[in-house]
Design an enzyme around this catalytic site. Structure first.
Site, short mmCIF file in Angstrom:
data_model
loop_
_atom_site.label_atom_id
_atom_site.label_comp_id
_atom_site.label_asym_id
_atom_site.label_seq_id
_atom_site.Cartn_x
_atom_site.Cartn_y
_atom_site.Cartn_z
N CYS A 189 54.20 -47.43 -72.95
CA CYS A 189 52.87 -47.41 -73.07
C CYS A 189 52.28 -48.67 -73.75
CB CYS A 189 52.31 -46.25 -73.69
SG CYS A 189 50.60 -46.27 -74.78
N CYS A 191 50.36 -47.89 -77.07
CA CYS A 191 51.22 -47.78 -78.06
C CYS A 191 51.72 -49.26 -78.67
CB CYS A 191 52.33 -47.01 -77.80
SG CYS A 191 51.89 -45.16 -76.88
N CYS A 251 79.59 -14.90 -92.46
CA CYS A 251 80.00 -16.32 -92.14
C CYS A 251 78.82 -17.19 -92.87
CB CYS A 251 79.79 -16.33 -90.74
SG CYS A 251 79.69 -18.20 -90.13
N CYS A 309 76.82 -18.95 -90.49
CA CYS A 309 75.71 -18.19 -89.89
C CYS A 309 74.38 -17.92 -90.68
CB CYS A 309 76.33 -16.66 -89.40
SG CYS A 309 77.90 -16.82 -88.28
#
Length: 443
Positions: A55, A58, A192, A195
Site C-alpha cells: 500500500c 501505508c 490436564c 487444558c
C-alpha cells in the site's frame, strides 16, 4: 562478485519494503500471537495501524508513524499490524482498507476509528485527546475505587464459555458429522494443566469465531475422560488434542498455536475455504445497491448490453462468466452486481461508461468513493487479470462521480426471456382524402 552484490542489494531492498517496522523502532509489531497480551489485556491506550506492505499510503505513513511512536513513548502505546499477512486480525476489527488506524481505549473490545490527519503531529494530538478522554472516564468510575474492567468483554476478552459447544458420545455424530458447519473440536481432560491454560483462550476464540463467521465455524469440546467412545474412535492419546472436522471429509489435526489469535486465524481460514459463492444480483433498487456495496470491501458491477442486442442466450453467457469469477474470488467476500445498459444511467455516468462499450465492468470501493474500470476483455481471463491487480493494490483508480453516490433507479427484474421489440401503433388511413392535397400548388 558484482552479480552477488547486486543480488544481496536486491534482497535488502525487498526486505526494507516488506518490513516497515523493526525492533529498533518504538512501534510495537503486533501479530495474532501477541495482540491479546500486548493490547487487549493492557491498561494502556493503544494506537494501532493496520497496513499492507504493497500500500503506497501505508509506505508514506511509516516515517510519521515512527516519529509519533517515539514522541508518545511511555505515554501511549503505538503498534502496527501487517493485515495483509494477518488477515484474521484485520478482519476481527473490520479492517477493509489500508492504512486503517484504530484507538484501543477504555473498551478494548470496541476500538474507535482514528479520524485525524496522517502527520506525526496530528497523530500525537489525536492520541493525547484520546488519553484525556480515557483519564476522565477513569475518574468518573464509582467511589468504591474499583477499576473498570476493559478487557473481559466480547471476543477480545474472556469470551463466553457457552459459545463452546459441549460435545458428548450421544450428540457428537449429529452435531459434528451430520451438520453443515465446520468444527474445531478440543478433546481434553479435566486434570490436564495444558487444558486448563487453553480453556480461556478457547472460550474467547469461540465467541469471536461465532460472531465473525455467523455460526458457520463452531468450536466444541469433548471431555475425553467421560466420553471415551468418541475419543477412542479418533485415537485421542494426549491432551489437549484439537481436530478439524469438515462434512464428508476425514478429520485433520490442528497444528497451530494455542492463543486465541492463532485459533481465530485458523477458524477464519476454514470459513473462507468453505464460504458460499456470493450471489450475483441484478441492480433493482437503491437499497439493494447500497447494502451489497457497503457490506463489501469491493463491489464488482457488470453493465451488460441491452437484451435486444444479445438475446437471453447472450446475456446468460455474460452472467455465467461473472458467476465463475465470483466463485474464483469468493474468499474476498466481495459484492457482485449487474445491470442492463441504460437502466442505471447515473451509475454509468459516474463510472465513465456512458452509452457505449458494452459489456463493461467496474469495481467500486464505496468507503473510499473510488472505482476501477475493466480495460481488458469481458472474459474469464480478462476479468481475472483485472481483479488480481486490484486484490494486490495495483491498477488505476478514479474518484466515483465526483465523490457522490449516483442515483439508483428502481427497475423491474429481467424475466429471463428474449427481449421484444416495441409494438408500433397502426393508423387507419381509409378516411383520409388525399386527393385534395394533389390539387394544391407546390410551394
Amino acid at each position: 562478485m558484482r552479480p552477488f552484490l547486486l543480488g544481496v542489494l536486491g534482497c535488502s531492498l525487498v526486505l526494507s519494503v516488506q518490513a516497515f517496522y523493526s525492533a529498533s523502532d518504538d512501534v510495537v509489531v503486533l501479530t495474532p500471537s501477541n495482540f491479546n497480551k500486548e493490547v487487549i489485556q493492557s491498561d494502556s491506550l493503544w494506537l494501532v495501524e493496520f497496513y499492507a506492505p504493497w500500500c503506497g499510503h501505508c509506505q508514506h505513513l511509516t516515517p510519521d508513524w515512527k516519529k509519533a511512536a517515539t514522541a508518545l513513548k511511555g505515554i501511549v502505546k503505538v503498534g502496527a499490524v501487517d493485515a495483509d499477512q494477518h488477515k484474521s486480525l484485520g478482519g476481527q476489527y473490520g479492517v477493509r482498507g489500508f492504512p486503517t488506524i484504530k484507538i484501543f481505549g477504555a473498551n478494548k473490545n470496541k476500538p474507535e476509528d482514528y479520524q485525524g490527519g496522517r502527520s506525526s503531529q496530528a497523530i500525537v494530538d489525536g492520541a493525547m485527546n484520546s488519553l484525556r478522554t480515557l483519564v476522565k472516564e477513569r475518574l468518573s468510575v464509582g467511589q468504591n475505587g474499583e477499576k473498570s474492567n476493559t478487557s473481559q468483554s466480547g471476543g477480545g476478552g474472556a469470551g463466553n464459555k457457552e459459545d463452546v459447544v459441549e460435545l458428548t458420545d450421544d450428540n457428537f455424530d449429529k452435531m459434528v458429522l451430520e451438520g453443515d458447519e465446520v468444527w474445531m473440536v478440543e478433546f481434553f481432560a479435566p486434570w490436564c494443566g495444558h487444558c486448563k491454560n487453553l480453556e480461556p483462550e478457547w472460550a474467547a476464540a469461540a465467541s469471536a469465531v461465532k460472531e465473525q463467521t455467523k455460526g458457520k465455524v463452531r468450536l466444541g469440546a469433548v471431555d475425553a475422560t467421560v466420553h471415551q467412545a468418541v475419543s477412542s474412535r479418533y485415537g485421542i492419546r494426549g491432551f489437549p488434542t484439537i481436530k478439524v472436522f469438515r462434512k464428508g471429509e476425514e478429520p485433520e489435526d490442528y497444528q497451530g498455536g494455542r492463543s486465541r489469535g492463532d485459533i481465530i486465524e485458523r477458524a477464519l481460514d476454514l470459513f473462507s475455504d468453505h464460504a458460499a459463492t456470493p450471489e450475483l444480483l441484478e441492480i433493482l433498487s437503491e437499497d439493494l445497491f447500497k447494502k451489497t456495496c457497503e457490506d463489501s470491501q469491493l463491489c464488482v458491477i457488470g453493465v451488460l448490453p441491452h437484451i435486444l442486442d444479445t438475446g437471453a442466450a447472450g446475456r446468460n453467457g455474460y452472467l455465467e462468466v461473472m458467476k465463475k469469477m465470483s466463485e474464483k474470488y469468493k474468499k474476498k467476500m466481495w459484492g457482485w452486481l449487474w445491470t442492463e445498459a441504460g437502466a442505471q444511467m447515473e451509475l454509468e455516468a459516474s463510472l465513465g461508461i456512458g452509452g457505449f462499450g458494452y459489456p463493461a465492468m467496474a469495481a467500486i470501493n464505496t468507503r473510499k468513493m473510488k472505482f476501477a474500470l475493466l480495460r481488458g476483455s469481458f472474459s474469464e481471463t480478462g476479468i481475472h487479470e483485472f481483479l488480481r491487480e486490484l486484490s494486490v493494490g495495483r491498477g488505476s483508480t478514479a474518484t466515483l462521480g465526483g465523490g457522490n453516490m449516483p442515483k439508483i433507479h428502481t427497475v423491474e427484474p429481467w424475466d429471463g426471456n428474449d427481449g421484444q421489440l416495441p409494438v408500433e401503433e397502426d393508423y387507419d388511413l381509409s378516411d383520409v382524402d388525399l386527393d385534395d392535397d394533389f390539387d394544391k400548388d407546390e410551394l
